[in-house]
Enzyme design. Structure first.
Site, mmCIF file in Angstrom:
data_model
loop_
_atom_site.group_PDB
_atom_site.id
_atom_site.type_symbol
_atom_site.label_atom_id
_atom_site.label_comp_id
_atom_site.label_asym_id
_atom_site.label_seq_id
_atom_site.Cartn_x
_atom_site.Cartn_y
_atom_site.Cartn_z
ATOM 1 N N GLU A 156 -2.120 -9.125 4.114
ATOM 2 C CA GLU A 156 -2.151 -9.557 5.511
ATOM 3 C C GLU A 156 -3.560 -9.655 6.070
ATOM 4 O OE1 GLU A 156 -1.597 -5.012 5.726
ATOM 5 O OE2 GLU A 156 -1.125 -6.667 4.388
ATOM 6 N N CYS A 191 0.832 -1.207 0.000
ATOM 7 C CA CYS A 191 0.000 0.000 0.000
ATOM 8 C C CYS A 191 0.871 1.264 0.000
ATOM 9 C CB CYS A 191 -0.971 -0.041 1.168
ATOM 10 S SG CYS A 191 -2.331 1.147 1.017
ATOM 11 N N HIS A 251 -3.766 -5.258 0.533
ATOM 12 C CA HIS A 251 -3.229 -5.734 1.816
ATOM 13 C C HIS A 251 -3.322 -7.257 1.899
ATOM 14 C CE1 HIS A 251 -2.699 -1.846 3.950
ATOM 15 N NE2 HIS A 251 -3.646 -1.446 3.110
ATOM 16 N N GLY A 272 -1.778 -16.752 37.441
ATOM 17 C CA GLY A 272 -2.555 -17.941 37.140
ATOM 18 C C GLY A 272 -2.939 -18.007 35.684
ATOM 19 N N GLY A 273 -2.649 -16.951 34.940
ATOM 20 C CA GLY A 273 -2.997 -16.901 33.530
ATOM 21 C C GLY A 273 -1.918 -17.482 32.640
ATOM 22 N N VAL A 274 -2.221 -17.492 31.355
ATOM 23 C CA VAL A 274 -1.325 -18.102 30.372
ATOM 24 C C VAL A 274 0.019 -17.363 30.310
ATOM 25 C CG1 VAL A 274 -1.029 -18.688 27.937
ATOM 26 C CG2 VAL A 274 -3.286 -18.873 28.997
ATOM 27 N N ASP A 275 -0.030 -16.036 30.185
ATOM 28 C CA ASP A 275 1.185 -15.270 29.909
ATOM 29 C C ASP A 275 2.211 -15.381 31.036
ATOM 30 O OD1 ASP A 275 -0.262 -14.495 27.685
ATOM 31 O OD2 ASP A 275 -0.957 -12.641 28.611
ATOM 32 N N SER A 276 1.775 -15.112 32.267
ATOM 33 C CA SER A 276 2.727 -15.156 33.376
ATOM 34 C C SER A 276 3.218 -16.577 33.623
ATOM 35 C CB SER A 276 2.109 -14.573 34.652
ATOM 36 O OG SER A 276 1.034 -15.368 35.113
ATOM 37 N N SER A 277 2.353 -17.571 33.388
ATOM 38 C CA SER A 277 2.748 -18.966 33.600
ATOM 39 C C SER A 277 3.832 -19.390 32.618
ATOM 40 C CB SER A 277 1.530 -19.892 33.457
ATOM 41 O OG SER A 277 0.534 -19.569 34.397
#
Length: 510
Positions: A169, A79, A167, A222-227
């Site tokens: 993407e 673009c 685009h 307890g979530g995905v990211d920090s685990s």
């Protein structure tokens, strides 16, 4: 260094989607501001120029120096990127007589060209531009057109340099991934070997080199990211990682104890800290969404500052920051993108806190984090958990936050999430929660008039959090949940369901 694709960002809202599509092909990429191009090291296999809200005709539009790139390595302009090269090297870009925005169909595709091979002559693409390329230099060859845009794609003769007006993407460009794969694999020669296992191996080594014998403290939720961040760090530095789980008083019902229990057996050093009173005190009388986020972030940092002083030789704060957090808080590239909302774990630390930040997931999207977690053999129950905001229920209570409101919302949220699990709907939803609304409404209970609070339920489907659609949950399910909430949660007499998608709405209300 792993081979990579460099994406130069000109401020387009689609730039992150380019990165997503590249990574879906198991090819690593990084986004950098157009005016802060990194050193062109041998591992950079090619460059992509993004779109932009600017017009190449604007006096203050981006004007990148491509002298070290163009003709020396593969280059693809999308673009604005395509228009810039056409306009800058002898062609002409003018305002469109017919502004193309949305779906369009190619009317010509050069099947013999390496970039467009395998694409259909009438392939649907996504356009988003107010200018159009009116003429191209003599050494440019047309490789794609629509009925309204002659120069929808071109190649510069004698160079591996291409430009496309549409685009690829965006999902609406049906064969966009075909074009991107042609560029990345056949033109750039990428090996498609950036896999979860490769990421783990490279990241663990990078952490070892960066941390040495220092200690790291990390906040678990307890979530995905920090685990996943915790397990990656633990894999690299073992006992030198001290995990801390803070009860900010804004967690879901029984979450503090259940999260601590879930980490047993994972080999992590985990300490629970009850700091609810500190958070409530800081939030007292605060109702503005940004002010609440900043207040929660301030106490979060204060608590970790105190805890870090109790850990000898702790010099780093580990965080589970992921790419959407960065994108929404500040421009991911230092470019012109606007701040949408602040995230408590983005933006560095105050000067008084003597910890350096390490964020092993900073450039990953949520679905990529889950794939990394699976390769690390993390409990599927943790990996499958819905995202939950760092500020917790504090940004799901519109207006000021009190312990009483939190208790009510915890009960509402518990009924909603438990019901999704009981009815087998939890895994069909990407994120769900309840919002405490700052209004009261008239109701009737036991033949008596009530004037009590209203709540909204929110459930969305998404892949990366950048866009989301509201979930079409069954009416009988919503009716059952509404009835449970009104009958079981004192103070609530009205339940609504949010049917807004992102954009224009965000997933959280604040």
């Amino acid at each position: 260094m792993h081979e990579m694709i460099l994406i130069l960002d000109f401020g387009s809202q689609y730039t992150q989607l380019i990165a997503r599509r590249v990574r879906e092909l198991n090819i690593y990429c990084e986004i950098h501001p157009w005016n802060k191009c990194p050193e062109l090291t041998p591992n950079i296999k090619g460059v992509i120029l993004s779109g932009s809200p600017f017009s190449v005709r604007d006096e203050d539009s981006p004007k990148p120096d491509l002298s070290k790139i163009k003709g020396n390595m593969p280059l693809l302009g999308v673009c604005f990127g395509a228009q810039y090269m056409a306009n800058n090297f002898g062609g002409e870009v003018l305002p469109s007589t017919i502004r193309e925005y949305g779906r369009a169909n190619l009317s010509f595709v050069d099947q013999s060209n390496v970039l467009t091979k395998g694409m259909s002559d009438d392939s649907q693409v996504w356009m988003s531009h107010g200018d159009t390329i009116k003429s191209i230099p003599d050494n440019f060859t047309v490789i794609a057109s629509t009925k309204d845009v002659k120069y929808a794609g071109y190649k510069i003769e004698g160079e591996e340099t291409f430009g496309i007006q549409f685009h690829p993407e965006v999902y609406h460009s049906v064969e966009g991934q075909v074009l991107l794969k042609n560029y990345l694999v056949d033109v750039c020669g990428c090996a498609q070997d950036w896999t979860p296992n490769a990421f783990v191996e490279e990241t663990v080594q990078k952490i070892k080199d960066q941390i040495g014998d220092d200690k790291v403290i990390l906040g678990l939720s307890g979530g995905v990211d920090s685990s996943v961040a915790a397990v990656l760090l633990h894999k690299a530095i073992g006992a030198n990682l001290q995990c801390i789980f803070v009860d900010n008083g804004l967690l879901r019902k029984n979450e503090f104890s259940s999260v601590l229990e879930s980490y047993k057996g994972m080999g992590l050093n985990v300490k629970g800290v009850n700091a609810a009173d500190k958070f409530y005190a800081e939030l007292n009388g605060v109702s503005d969404p940004e002010a609440k986020r900043k207040a929660i972030g301030k106490v979060f940092i204060d608590v970790f500052d105190e805890e870090s002083k109790l850990v000898e030789n702790a010099r780093w704060l580990g965080q589970g920051t992921i790419y959407p957090d960065v994108i929404e808080s500040v421009s991911a590239t230092g470019g012109p993108s606007a701040t949408i909302k602040s995230h408590h774990n983005v933006g560095g630390l105050p000067d008084y806190m003597k910890l350096k930040v390490i964020e092993p997931l900073r450039l990953l999207f949520k679905d990529e984090v889950r794939r990394i977690g699976k390769s690390l053999d993390i409990d599927p129950n943790i990996l499958g958990r819905h995202p939950f905001p760092g500020p917790g229920l504090g940004i799901r209570i519109l207006g000021d936050v009190t312990a009483e409101k939190v208790k009510v919302l915890q009960e509402v949220d518990h009924i909603f999430i438990s019901s999704l699990k009981e009815d087998g709907l939890y895994d069909d939803v990407w994120q769900a929660g309840a919002i405490f609304l700052p209004i009261q409404s008239v109701g009737v209970m036991g033949d008596e008039r009530t004037y009590e609070n209203a709540v909204a339920l929110r459930a969305v489907s998404s892949t990366d959090g950048m866009t989301a659609d509201w979930c079409h949950l069954p009416y009988d399910f919503l009716a059952k949940v509404s009835n449970k909430i009104i009958n079981q949660v004192k103070g609530i007499n009205r339940v609504t369901y949010d049917i807004s998608s992102k954009p224009p709405a965000t997933i959280e209300w604040e």
